[in-house]
Design an enzyme around this catalytic site. Structure first.
Site, PDB file in Angstrom:
ATOM      1  N   HIS A 135      -3.608  -5.732   0.361  1.00  0.00           N
ATOM      2  CA  HIS A 135      -3.045  -6.301   1.581  1.00  0.00           C
ATOM      3  C   HIS A 135      -3.362  -7.785   1.675  1.00  0.00           C
ATOM      4  O   HIS A 135      -4.484  -8.172   2.009  1.00  0.00           O
ATOM      5  CB  HIS A 135      -3.632  -5.605   2.811  1.00  0.00           C
ATOM      6  CG  HIS A 135      -3.316  -4.152   2.921  1.00  0.00           C
ATOM      7  ND1 HIS A 135      -2.193  -3.679   3.578  1.00  0.00           N
ATOM      8  CD2 HIS A 135      -3.981  -3.065   2.461  1.00  0.00           C
ATOM      9  CE1 HIS A 135      -2.183  -2.349   3.519  1.00  0.00           C
ATOM     10  NE2 HIS A 135      -3.250  -1.960   2.851  1.00  0.00           N
ATOM     11  N   CYS A 153       0.831  -1.203   0.000  1.00  0.00           N
ATOM     12  CA  CYS A 153       0.000   0.000   0.000  1.00  0.00           C
ATOM     13  C   CYS A 153       0.870   1.260   0.000  1.00  0.00           C
ATOM     14  O   CYS A 153       1.497   1.559  -1.003  1.00  0.00           O
ATOM     15  CB  CYS A 153      -0.984  -0.042   1.159  1.00  0.00           C
ATOM     16  SG  CYS A 153      -2.438   1.004   0.912  1.00  0.00           S
ATOM     17  N   GLU A 212      -1.385  -9.496   3.737  1.00  0.00           N
ATOM     18  CA  GLU A 212      -0.776  -9.774   5.038  1.00  0.00           C
ATOM     19  C   GLU A 212      -1.691  -9.522   6.227  1.00  0.00           C
ATOM     20  O   GLU A 212      -1.416  -9.957   7.350  1.00  0.00           O
ATOM     21  CB  GLU A 212       0.504  -8.939   5.199  1.00  0.00           C
ATOM     22  CG  GLU A 212       0.298  -7.496   5.646  1.00  0.00           C
ATOM     23  CD  GLU A 212      -0.256  -6.550   4.581  1.00  0.00           C
ATOM     24  OE1 GLU A 212      -0.450  -5.363   4.896  1.00  0.00           O
ATOM     25  OE2 GLU A 212      -0.481  -6.993   3.432  1.00  0.00           O
TER      26      GLU A 212
END
Length: 237
Positions: A176, A87, A178
Protein backbone atom coordinates in the site's frame (compact mmCIF):
# COMPACT_ATOMS: atom_id res chain seq x y z
CA UNK A 1 -9.50 11.61 -16.85
CA UNK A 2 -12.31 9.67 -15.19
CA UNK A 3 -11.22 7.53 -12.25
CA UNK A 4 -13.58 5.07 -10.62
CA UNK A 5 -12.69 3.12 -7.50
CA UNK A 6 -14.19 0.03 -5.91
CA UNK A 7 -14.21 0.10 -2.11
CA UNK A 8 -14.79 -3.06 -0.07
CA UNK A 9 -14.94 -1.73 3.50
CA UNK A 10 -15.57 1.69 4.99
CA UNK A 11 -12.05 2.05 6.39
CA UNK A 12 -10.01 1.46 3.21
CA UNK A 13 -10.33 4.23 0.66
CA UNK A 14 -7.78 5.31 -1.99
CA UNK A 15 -6.11 7.77 0.36
CA UNK A 16 -3.36 9.69 -1.41
CA UNK A 17 -4.69 8.62 -4.82
CA UNK A 18 -7.69 10.88 -4.17
CA UNK A 19 -5.35 13.77 -3.35
CA UNK A 20 -3.42 13.14 -6.58
CA UNK A 21 -6.62 12.95 -8.63
CA UNK A 22 -7.84 16.27 -7.20
CA UNK A 23 -4.51 17.92 -8.00
CA UNK A 24 -4.72 16.60 -11.57
CA UNK A 25 -8.35 17.62 -12.15
CA UNK A 26 -9.50 14.02 -12.32
CA UNK A 27 -13.20 13.20 -12.14
CA UNK A 28 -13.51 10.64 -9.34
CA UNK A 29 -16.48 8.33 -8.78
CA UNK A 30 -16.81 5.27 -6.59
CA UNK A 31 -18.78 2.17 -5.73
CA UNK A 32 -19.07 1.32 -2.04
CA UNK A 33 -19.58 -2.41 -2.45
CA UNK A 34 -20.19 -2.97 1.26
CA UNK A 35 -23.28 -0.77 0.86
CA UNK A 36 -24.49 -2.78 -2.17
CA UNK A 37 -24.10 0.22 -4.47
CA UNK A 38 -24.53 -0.36 -8.20
CA UNK A 39 -21.46 -0.88 -10.36
CA UNK A 40 -20.76 1.45 -13.29
CA UNK A 41 -20.57 0.59 -16.95
CA UNK A 42 -17.07 0.18 -18.36
CA UNK A 43 -17.72 3.18 -20.60
CA UNK A 44 -18.16 5.36 -17.49
CA UNK A 45 -14.46 5.47 -16.56
CA UNK A 46 -10.92 5.58 -17.96
CA UNK A 47 -9.09 4.22 -14.91
CA UNK A 48 -10.34 1.64 -12.43
CA UNK A 49 -8.81 1.39 -8.95
CA UNK A 50 -9.65 -1.74 -6.95
CA UNK A 51 -9.09 -1.32 -3.23
CA UNK A 52 -8.05 -3.71 -0.46
CA UNK A 53 -10.15 -5.33 2.22
CA UNK A 54 -10.12 -8.07 4.86
CA UNK A 55 -12.14 -10.52 2.77
CA UNK A 56 -10.67 -13.08 0.37
CA UNK A 57 -11.37 -13.35 -3.35
CA UNK A 58 -13.04 -16.76 -2.95
CA UNK A 59 -15.61 -15.70 -0.34
CA UNK A 60 -18.41 -15.16 -2.86
CA UNK A 61 -21.01 -16.72 -0.59
CA UNK A 62 -20.27 -14.27 2.21
CA UNK A 63 -19.78 -11.31 -0.12
CA UNK A 64 -22.13 -11.88 -3.09
CA UNK A 65 -21.07 -8.64 -4.79
CA UNK A 66 -17.67 -10.20 -5.50
CA UNK A 67 -19.01 -11.99 -8.60
CA UNK A 68 -20.28 -8.81 -10.22
CA UNK A 69 -17.12 -6.97 -9.23
CA UNK A 70 -14.93 -9.61 -10.87
CA UNK A 71 -17.03 -9.34 -14.04
CA UNK A 72 -16.53 -5.57 -14.13
CA UNK A 73 -12.77 -5.87 -13.62
CA UNK A 74 -12.59 -8.47 -16.38
CA UNK A 75 -14.55 -6.21 -18.73
CA UNK A 76 -12.34 -3.22 -17.89
CA UNK A 77 -9.21 -5.19 -18.72
CA UNK A 78 -10.75 -6.40 -21.99
CA UNK A 79 -11.63 -2.79 -22.85
CA UNK A 80 -7.96 -1.77 -22.38
CA UNK A 81 -8.68 0.48 -19.41
CA UNK A 82 -5.99 1.34 -16.89
CA UNK A 83 -6.65 -0.96 -13.92
CA UNK A 84 -4.81 -0.66 -10.60
CA UNK A 85 -5.34 -3.28 -7.90
CA UNK A 86 -4.18 -2.75 -4.31
CA UNK A 87 -3.76 -5.77 -2.02
CA UNK A 88 -7.13 -7.56 -2.35
CA UNK A 89 -7.52 -5.67 -5.62
CA UNK A 90 -4.29 -7.17 -6.96
CA UNK A 91 -5.45 -10.62 -5.96
CA UNK A 92 -8.79 -10.15 -7.71
CA UNK A 93 -6.97 -9.13 -10.89
CA UNK A 94 -4.58 -12.09 -10.60
CA UNK A 95 -7.51 -14.48 -10.33
CA UNK A 96 -9.31 -12.89 -13.29
CA UNK A 97 -6.32 -13.12 -15.64
CA UNK A 98 -5.73 -16.79 -14.86
CA UNK A 99 -3.36 -16.78 -11.91
CA UNK A 100 -3.92 -18.35 -8.52
CA UNK A 101 -4.45 -16.77 -5.13
CA UNK A 102 -3.23 -18.77 -2.16
CA UNK A 103 -2.37 -18.25 1.48
CA UNK A 104 1.16 -16.95 1.86
CA UNK A 105 3.56 -18.78 4.18
CA UNK A 106 3.18 -15.96 6.68
CA UNK A 107 1.22 -12.76 7.10
CA UNK A 108 3.01 -9.55 6.30
CA UNK A 109 1.78 -6.56 8.29
CA UNK A 110 3.67 -3.32 8.76
CA UNK A 111 6.73 -1.64 7.26
CA UNK A 112 9.00 -3.95 5.26
CA UNK A 113 11.21 -3.28 2.23
CA UNK A 114 10.60 -4.63 -1.24
CA UNK A 115 12.96 -5.06 -4.18
CA UNK A 116 11.98 -4.19 -7.73
CA UNK A 117 13.26 -6.27 -10.63
CA UNK A 118 15.84 -4.83 -13.03
CA UNK A 119 13.19 -4.82 -15.75
CA UNK A 120 10.88 -2.75 -13.57
CA UNK A 121 13.63 -0.27 -12.71
CA UNK A 122 14.23 0.24 -16.44
CA UNK A 123 10.64 1.52 -16.81
CA UNK A 124 9.82 5.19 -16.12
CA UNK A 125 6.88 3.91 -14.04
CA UNK A 126 9.25 2.55 -11.40
CA UNK A 127 12.71 3.96 -12.15
CA UNK A 128 12.47 6.58 -9.37
CA UNK A 129 12.19 3.99 -6.58
CA UNK A 130 15.33 3.38 -4.48
CA UNK A 131 16.84 -0.09 -4.28
CA UNK A 132 14.87 -1.19 -1.21
CA UNK A 133 11.84 1.05 -0.69
CA UNK A 134 10.09 0.73 2.66
CA UNK A 135 6.40 0.15 2.01
CA UNK A 136 3.29 -0.70 4.01
CA UNK A 137 1.89 -4.24 3.97
CA UNK A 138 -1.24 -5.89 5.32
CA UNK A 139 -1.93 -9.21 3.67
CA UNK A 140 -2.09 -12.93 4.30
CA UNK A 141 -2.82 -14.16 0.76
CA UNK A 142 -0.66 -13.82 -2.34
CA UNK A 143 -0.84 -14.47 -6.07
CA UNK A 144 1.11 -17.18 -7.89
CA UNK A 145 1.25 -18.82 -11.34
CA UNK A 146 0.42 -15.68 -13.29
CA UNK A 147 0.00 -16.00 -17.08
CA UNK A 148 2.83 -15.23 -19.51
CA UNK A 149 1.39 -11.81 -20.29
CA UNK A 150 1.93 -10.82 -16.65
CA UNK A 151 5.35 -9.91 -15.27
CA UNK A 152 6.16 -10.00 -11.57
CA UNK A 153 8.14 -6.86 -10.84
CA UNK A 154 8.76 -6.84 -7.08
CA UNK A 155 9.42 -9.15 -4.13
CA UNK A 156 10.00 -9.01 -0.38
CA UNK A 157 11.60 -11.35 2.10
CA UNK A 158 8.20 -12.60 3.23
CA UNK A 159 6.46 -12.74 -0.14
CA UNK A 160 8.11 -13.36 -3.50
CA UNK A 161 5.23 -11.94 -5.55
CA UNK A 162 4.66 -8.35 -4.47
CA UNK A 163 3.60 -6.66 -7.70
CA UNK A 164 2.91 -7.39 -11.35
CA UNK A 165 2.18 -5.67 -14.64
CA UNK A 166 -0.24 -7.24 -17.12
CA UNK A 167 -0.41 -6.11 -20.75
CA UNK A 168 1.11 -2.72 -19.93
CA UNK A 169 -2.05 -1.11 -18.49
CA UNK A 170 -2.97 -3.40 -15.59
CA UNK A 171 -1.07 -3.21 -12.29
CA UNK A 172 -1.31 -5.30 -9.16
CA UNK A 173 0.36 -4.22 -5.90
CA UNK A 174 0.27 -6.32 -2.73
CA UNK A 175 1.60 -3.37 -0.75
CA UNK A 176 0.00 0.00 0.00
CA UNK A 177 1.59 3.23 -1.20
CA UNK A 178 -1.75 5.02 -0.97
CA UNK A 179 -2.42 4.69 2.75
CA UNK A 180 -2.56 7.88 4.81
CA UNK A 181 -2.21 8.04 8.58
CA UNK A 182 -6.01 8.04 9.17
CA UNK A 183 -6.38 4.91 7.01
CA UNK A 184 -3.61 3.10 8.86
CA UNK A 185 -5.17 4.04 12.20
CA UNK A 186 -8.54 2.74 10.98
CA UNK A 187 -6.93 -0.50 9.81
CA UNK A 188 -5.44 -1.00 13.25
CA UNK A 189 -8.77 -0.20 14.91
CA UNK A 190 -10.71 -2.62 12.72
CA UNK A 191 -8.18 -5.39 12.06
CA UNK A 192 -5.63 -5.01 14.85
CA UNK A 193 -6.35 -8.49 16.19
CA UNK A 194 -4.23 -9.79 13.30
CA UNK A 195 -1.17 -7.98 14.61
CA UNK A 196 0.38 -10.85 16.53
CA UNK A 197 4.04 -9.91 16.63
CA UNK A 198 6.34 -12.00 14.47
CA UNK A 199 9.15 -11.80 11.93
CA UNK A 200 6.88 -10.06 9.43
CA UNK A 201 4.12 -8.66 11.64
CA UNK A 202 4.69 -5.43 13.55
CA UNK A 203 2.80 -4.17 16.57
CA UNK A 204 0.54 -1.09 16.27
CA UNK A 205 3.01 1.19 18.04
CA UNK A 206 5.78 0.06 15.68
CA UNK A 207 3.63 0.87 12.66
CA UNK A 208 2.58 4.28 13.95
CA UNK A 209 6.15 5.23 14.87
CA UNK A 210 7.05 6.05 11.25
CA UNK A 211 4.96 8.88 9.79
CA UNK A 212 7.91 9.63 7.51
CA UNK A 213 7.34 6.30 5.74
CA UNK A 214 3.72 7.25 5.04
CA UNK A 215 4.76 10.55 3.50
CA UNK A 216 7.39 8.87 1.34
CA UNK A 217 5.00 6.13 0.18
CA UNK A 218 2.42 8.75 -0.82
CA UNK A 219 5.09 10.62 -2.79
CA UNK A 220 6.04 7.43 -4.61
CA UNK A 221 2.41 6.75 -5.43
CA UNK A 222 2.06 10.24 -6.88
CA UNK A 223 5.23 9.78 -8.94
CA UNK A 224 3.93 6.45 -10.29
CA UNK A 225 0.58 8.02 -11.20
CA UNK A 226 2.31 11.00 -12.83
CA UNK A 227 4.30 8.68 -15.05
CA UNK A 228 1.28 6.50 -15.79
CA UNK A 229 -0.80 9.53 -16.80
CA UNK A 230 1.95 10.83 -19.05
CA UNK A 231 2.55 7.48 -20.78
CA UNK A 232 -1.15 6.90 -21.41
CA UNK A 233 -1.69 10.42 -22.75
CA UNK A 234 1.29 10.00 -25.08
CA UNK A 235 -0.03 6.63 -26.25
CA UNK A 236 3.16 4.86 -25.13
CA UNK A 237 1.22 2.19 -23.21
Amino acid sequence: MRIHYLQHVSFENPGSILEWAKANNGLVTSTQLYNDEALPEVSDFDWLVVMGGPMNIYEDDQYPWLKAEKALIKAAIAANKVVIGLCLGSQLIADIIGGKVVQNKQKEIGWFPITFSEKAKASPLFAFFPDHPMVFHWHGDTFIELPEAATVIAASAACQNQAFVYRQRVFGFQFHLENTLPIIKDLIANCGDEMIHGDYVLLPEEVLAHPEYILQDNQWMAAFLDQLKQLTEEGRI
